[in-house]
Design a protein around this motif. Structure first.
Motif, PDB file in Angstrom:
ATOM      1  N   ASN A 114       4.139   6.011  13.532  1.00  0.00           N
ATOM      2  CA  ASN A 114       4.356   6.875  12.388  1.00  0.00           C
ATOM      3  C   ASN A 114       3.058   6.976  11.601  1.00  0.00           C
ATOM      4  OD1 ASN A 114       5.010   6.932   9.242  1.00  0.00           O
ATOM      5  ND2 ASN A 114       6.623   8.079  10.289  1.00  0.00           N
ATOM      6  N   VAL A 115       2.686   8.196  11.233  1.00  0.00           N
ATOM      7  CA  VAL A 115       1.492   8.431  10.412  1.00  0.00           C
ATOM      8  C   VAL A 115       1.894   9.353   9.276  1.00  0.00           C
ATOM      9  CG1 VAL A 115      -0.884   9.271  10.337  1.00  0.00           C
ATOM     10  CG2 VAL A 115      -0.018   8.184  12.420  1.00  0.00           C
ATOM     11  N   SER A 116       1.668   8.913   8.050  1.00  0.00           N
ATOM     12  CA  SER A 116       1.958   9.709   6.858  1.00  0.00           C
ATOM     13  C   SER A 116       0.667   9.964   6.097  1.00  0.00           C
ATOM     14  CB  SER A 116       2.970   9.002   5.954  1.00  0.00           C
ATOM     15  OG  SER A 116       4.226   8.916   6.597  1.00  0.00           O
ATOM     16  N   VAL A 117       0.561  11.161   5.542  1.00  0.00           N
ATOM     17  CA  VAL A 117      -0.644  11.589   4.838  1.00  0.00           C
ATOM     18  C   VAL A 117      -0.254  12.015   3.427  1.00  0.00           C
ATOM     19  CG1 VAL A 117      -2.653  13.112   4.870  1.00  0.00           C
ATOM     20  CG2 VAL A 117      -1.596  12.400   7.033  1.00  0.00           C
ATOM     21  N   LEU A 118      -1.005  11.535   2.448  1.00  0.00           N
ATOM     22  CA  LEU A 118      -0.834  11.933   1.050  1.00  0.00           C
ATOM     23  C   LEU A 118      -2.122  12.582   0.573  1.00  0.00           C
ATOM     24  CD1 LEU A 118       0.741  11.974  -1.623  1.00  0.00           C
ATOM     25  CD2 LEU A 118      -0.142   9.663  -2.088  1.00  0.00           C
ATOM     26  N   SER A 169      -0.277   5.726  -9.727  1.00  0.00           N
ATOM     27  CA  SER A 169       0.124   4.392  -9.292  1.00  0.00           C
ATOM     28  C   SER A 169       1.529   4.400  -8.715  1.00  0.00           C
ATOM     29  CB  SER A 169       0.049   3.404 -10.465  1.00  0.00           C
ATOM     30  OG  SER A 169      -1.267   3.286 -10.936  1.00  0.00           O
ATOM     31  N   GLN A 170       2.453   5.117  -9.352  1.00  0.00           N
ATOM     32  CA  GLN A 170       3.818   5.184  -8.861  1.00  0.00           C
ATOM     33  C   GLN A 170       3.898   5.938  -7.541  1.00  0.00           C
ATOM     34  OE1 GLN A 170       6.558   3.598 -10.310  1.00  0.00           O
ATOM     35  NE2 GLN A 170       7.410   4.136  -8.306  1.00  0.00           N
ATOM     36  N   VAL A 171       3.157   7.050  -7.444  1.00  0.00           N
ATOM     37  CA  VAL A 171       3.182   7.852  -6.217  1.00  0.00           C
ATOM     38  C   VAL A 171       2.617   7.051  -5.048  1.00  0.00           C
ATOM     39  CG1 VAL A 171       2.191   9.880  -5.090  1.00  0.00           C
ATOM     40  CG2 VAL A 171       3.132  10.080  -7.394  1.00  0.00           C
ATOM     41  N   VAL A 172       1.516   6.357  -5.260  1.00  0.00           N
ATOM     42  CA  VAL A 172       0.901   5.574  -4.185  1.00  0.00           C
ATOM     43  C   VAL A 172       1.784   4.379  -3.819  1.00  0.00           C
ATOM     44  CG1 VAL A 172      -1.079   4.142  -3.563  1.00  0.00           C
ATOM     45  CG2 VAL A 172      -1.431   6.325  -4.719  1.00  0.00           C
ATOM     46  N   THR A 173       2.416   3.754  -4.812  1.00  0.00           N
ATOM     47  CA  THR A 173       3.310   2.627  -4.524  1.00  0.00           C
ATOM     48  C   THR A 173       4.448   3.048  -3.615  1.00  0.00           C
ATOM     49  OG1 THR A 173       2.785   1.550  -6.638  1.00  0.00           O
ATOM     50  CG2 THR A 173       4.837   0.910  -5.538  1.00  0.00           C
ATOM     51  N   ASP A 174       5.070   4.191  -3.914  1.00  0.00           N
ATOM     52  CA  ASP A 174       6.142   4.691  -3.054  1.00  0.00           C
ATOM     53  C   ASP A 174       5.613   5.081  -1.679  1.00  0.00           C
ATOM     54  OD1 ASP A 174       7.806   4.323  -5.231  1.00  0.00           O
ATOM     55  OD2 ASP A 174       7.715   6.429  -5.864  1.00  0.00           O
ATOM     56  N   PHE A 175       4.426   5.628  -1.651  1.00  0.00           N
ATOM     57  CA  PHE A 175       3.830   6.055  -0.377  1.00  0.00           C
ATOM     58  C   PHE A 175       3.540   4.856   0.524  1.00  0.00           C
ATOM     59  CE2 PHE A 175      -0.196   7.113   1.903  1.00  0.00           C
ATOM     60  CZ  PHE A 175       0.342   8.051   2.790  1.00  0.00           C
ATOM     61  N   VAL A 176       3.035   3.771  -0.040  1.00  0.00           N
ATOM     62  CA  VAL A 176       2.716   2.581   0.744  1.00  0.00           C
ATOM     63  C   VAL A 176       3.981   1.844   1.167  1.00  0.00           C
ATOM     64  CG1 VAL A 176       1.619   0.308   0.619  1.00  0.00           C
ATOM     65  CG2 VAL A 176       0.423   2.311  -0.260  1.00  0.00           C
ATOM     66  N   ALA A 177       4.990   1.813   0.304  1.00  0.00           N
ATOM     67  CA  ALA A 177       6.199   1.043   0.592  1.00  0.00           C
ATOM     68  C   ALA A 177       7.019   1.658   1.721  1.00  0.00           C
ATOM     69  CB  ALA A 177       7.065   0.933  -0.666  1.00  0.00           C
ATOM     70  N   GLU A 178       6.905   2.958   1.945  1.00  0.00           N
ATOM     71  CA  GLU A 178       7.680   3.611   3.003  1.00  0.00           C
ATOM     72  C   GLU A 178       7.118   3.255   4.376  1.00  0.00           C
ATOM     73  OE1 GLU A 178       9.211   8.099   4.264  1.00  0.00           O
ATOM     74  OE2 GLU A 178       7.646   7.816   2.758  1.00  0.00           O
ATOM     75  N   HIS A 179       7.943   2.668   5.219  1.00  0.00           N
ATOM     76  CA  HIS A 179       7.534   2.243   6.571  1.00  0.00           C
ATOM     77  C   HIS A 179       6.296   1.346   6.509  1.00  0.00           C
ATOM     78  CE1 HIS A 179      10.407   5.034   8.279  1.00  0.00           C
ATOM     79  NE2 HIS A 179       9.857   6.031   7.617  1.00  0.00           N
ATOM     80  N   ASN A 180       6.366   0.337   5.682  1.00  0.00           N
ATOM     81  CA  ASN A 180       5.241  -0.581   5.525  1.00  0.00           C
ATOM     82  C   ASN A 180       5.232  -1.562   6.696  1.00  0.00           C
ATOM     83  OD1 ASN A 180       3.030  -1.875   4.410  1.00  0.00           O
ATOM     84  ND2 ASN A 180       4.255  -3.136   3.023  1.00  0.00           N
ATOM     85  N   ASP A 183       2.785  -0.942  12.843  1.00  0.00           N
ATOM     86  CA  ASP A 183       2.575   0.175  13.756  1.00  0.00           C
ATOM     87  C   ASP A 183       2.599   1.519  13.033  1.00  0.00           C
ATOM     88  OD1 ASP A 183       5.241   0.140  13.114  1.00  0.00           O
ATOM     89  OD2 ASP A 183       5.949   0.581  15.141  1.00  0.00           O
ATOM     90  N   CYS A 184       2.357   1.490  11.715  1.00  0.00           N
ATOM     91  CA  CYS A 184       2.305   2.712  10.911  1.00  0.00           C
ATOM     92  C   CYS A 184       0.918   2.856  10.281  1.00  0.00           C
ATOM     93  CB  CYS A 184       3.376   2.705   9.826  1.00  0.00           C
ATOM     94  SG  CYS A 184       5.064   2.706  10.473  1.00  0.00           S
ATOM     95  N   LEU A 185       0.524   4.091  10.062  1.00  0.00           N
ATOM     96  CA  LEU A 185      -0.773   4.401   9.453  1.00  0.00           C
ATOM     97  C   LEU A 185      -0.538   5.233   8.210  1.00  0.00           C
ATOM     98  CD1 LEU A 185      -3.905   4.548   9.465  1.00  0.00           C
ATOM     99  CD2 LEU A 185      -3.686   6.567  10.943  1.00  0.00           C
ATOM    100  N   ARG A 186      -1.269   4.892   7.138  1.00  0.00           N
ATOM    101  CA  ARG A 186      -1.224   5.642   5.895  1.00  0.00           C
ATOM    102  C   ARG A 186      -2.603   6.242   5.632  1.00  0.00           C
ATOM    103  NH1 ARG A 186       2.900   5.714   7.119  1.00  0.00           N
ATOM    104  NH2 ARG A 186       4.822   4.793   6.336  1.00  0.00           N
ATOM    105  N   ILE A 187      -2.636   7.572   5.432  1.00  0.00           N
ATOM    106  CA  ILE A 187      -3.893   8.282   5.142  1.00  0.00           C
ATOM    107  C   ILE A 187      -3.792   8.847   3.731  1.00  0.00           C
ATOM    108  CG2 ILE A 187      -5.440  10.150   5.824  1.00  0.00           C
ATOM    109  CD1 ILE A 187      -4.422   9.908   8.653  1.00  0.00           C
ATOM    110  N   PHE A 188      -4.736   8.459   2.887  1.00  0.00           N
ATOM    111  CA  PHE A 188      -4.782   8.949   1.502  1.00  0.00           C
ATOM    112  C   PHE A 188      -6.044   9.791   1.341  1.00  0.00           C
ATOM    113  CE2 PHE A 188      -6.371   8.574  -2.838  1.00  0.00           C
ATOM    114  CZ  PHE A 188      -5.258   8.964  -3.584  1.00  0.00           C
TER     115      PHE A 188
END
Length: 400
Positions: A114-118, A169-180, A183-188
């Motif tokens: 899973n890869v999510s981008v913010l 801070s709230q937006v990034v916290t929710d973004f990081v907590a999802e599928h933490n 085997d997941c990648l978070r792109i900010f």
């Protein structure tokens, strides 16, 4: 020994016992019938030589030999000796097999399920070039790489008792907590301005002349990514000032910024970094050899493009003394982790090929062999050319 040898030795023994010479002594010959019984009865008085040589004397060539037949059945295979079930191993094996199957399902060998981008920008940033560049980047990541993409705007004021820092801070916290998960990648991604405040801390702002009360201190936002379990990639279309000490416990955190703490906008223009980034991602995904794009290689490509981009934007300048340089940083919790790989995700797994060579590798495990994160991390870095992986065991130790 033969019967003749036994008779001679017996005659010699009788001669010495009864005072008879070997010539005049009684003549002894074997009986033609019941040879084995006669020898057994008279052997009580024979002085037999029990030396190892005599005990293992080979029979004469004329005598029949008794042969012991070799076993005709299959030899036991002691390569794999199954052990009683280990508590928890079945679930470990299933998870590890699923991780291997998912990695091999993509022709690009993506390490992530899973890869999510913010993508964030300032709400009052009305530059049409900035909005267009962000939309093209979002389209590339969503339609070509099949990533989950979110575009959000940072409020530029403190209306509603929510400051820009608290909102982000709230937006990034929710973004990081999802599928933490590992085997997941978070792109900010961030597009905007940055500078050092009076405390020599890097802050994000909507413009160089924005109200300091609306500025966002970056160190607190980055720490959210540092403490996550997922790998994280930070893409900053701004100048980056690495002033705070960073630590990472899990996985890999990488950053690519438009410039290393210098003003790049004058020579490159706004969003030049974003457009070059989008073009490199599109070019790599269209190549036929289907190799993933490491973040380290992506930074190298951008670095080589910067001089040409500056010359193209400033054709009238005969000589340019200095060029801005994109900044790259890596922060890893384990020294053996490689750079983050960017590759399109594929959810429909191709059928496994029945052709090809097969090799087996056996590992002797320690007392704590069921660390799923470590094993999955190792599988994510497997070399190319592997079509299928089977997780089996456990077996008894066969090392010698």
């Amino acid at each position: 020994m033969t019967w003749e040898d036994a008779a001679k030795r017996f005659r010699s023994h009788q001669s010495s016992t009864h005072g008879l010479s070997p010539v005049t002594g009684p003549s002894i010959s074997p009986a033609p019938v019941n040879r084995r019984l006669s020898f057994a009865q008279e052997s009580r008085d024979v002085d037999m030589d029990t030396s190892p040589t005599q005990q293992h004397a080979q029979p004469a060539l004329s005598e029949p030999r008794i042969r012991t037949p070799l076993p005709s059945g299959p030899r036991p295979d002691n390569k794999h000796v199954s052990l009683p079930p280990f508590p928890g191993f079945d679930s470990f094996r299933a998870d590890l097999q699923g991780s291997a199957d998912r990695i091999l399902a993509s022709p690009f060998r993506s390490r992530y399920a899973n890869v999510s981008v913010l993508l964030v920008r300032w709400q009052d940033d009305d530059d049409p070039g900035v909005q267009s560049a962000i939309n093209e980047l979002a389209k590339t990541l969503h339609e070509i790489y099949h990533y989950t993409v979110h575009i959000k705007s940072i409020p530029s004021s403190t209306e509603g008792s929510r400051s820009p820092w608290l909102w982000l801070s709230q937006v990034v916290t929710d973004f990081v907590a999802e599928h933490n998960q590992r085997d997941c990648l978070r792109i900010f991604y961030y597009s905007g301005y940055s500078y050092l405040d009076a405390d020599r801390q890097s802050v994000l702002a909507s413009s160089k002349h924005a109200d300091p009360a609306t500025a966002i201190r970056w160190s607190g936002i980055q720490q959210l990514f540092e403490n996550s379990r997922s790998d994280a990639l930070l893409l900053m279309d701004c100048a980056y000032y690495p002033t705070h000490s960073a630590t990472r416990r899990f996985g890999m955190l990488e950053l690519i910024a438009a410039s290393a703490g210098e003003d790049h906008v004058e020579l490159l223009g706004r969003s030049a970094f974003t457009r070059a980034l989008t073009e490199q991602l599109r070019t790599r995904a269209a190549q036929p050899f289907r190799e993933p794009f490491s973040v380290a290689e992506l930074h190298s490509k951008l670095t080589s493009l910067y001089p040409g981009m500056v010359q193209e934007r400033n054709p009238g300048k005969q000589a340019i003394a200095s060029f801005p340089t994109p900044l790259s940083m890596q922060l890893s919790g384990t020294k053996t982790l490689p750079s983050i790989l960017l590759a399109p995700l594929r959810h429909d797994a191709p059928s496994a090929s029945t052709n090809g060579l097969q090799i087996s590798m056996t590992f002797r495990l320690t007392d704590d062999p069921f660390n799923m994160d470590s094993w999955a991390e190792w599988l994510r870095t497997m070399p190319g050319g592997i079509a299928e992986v089977r997780v089996e065991g456990p077996y008894r130790d066969t090392f010698r």
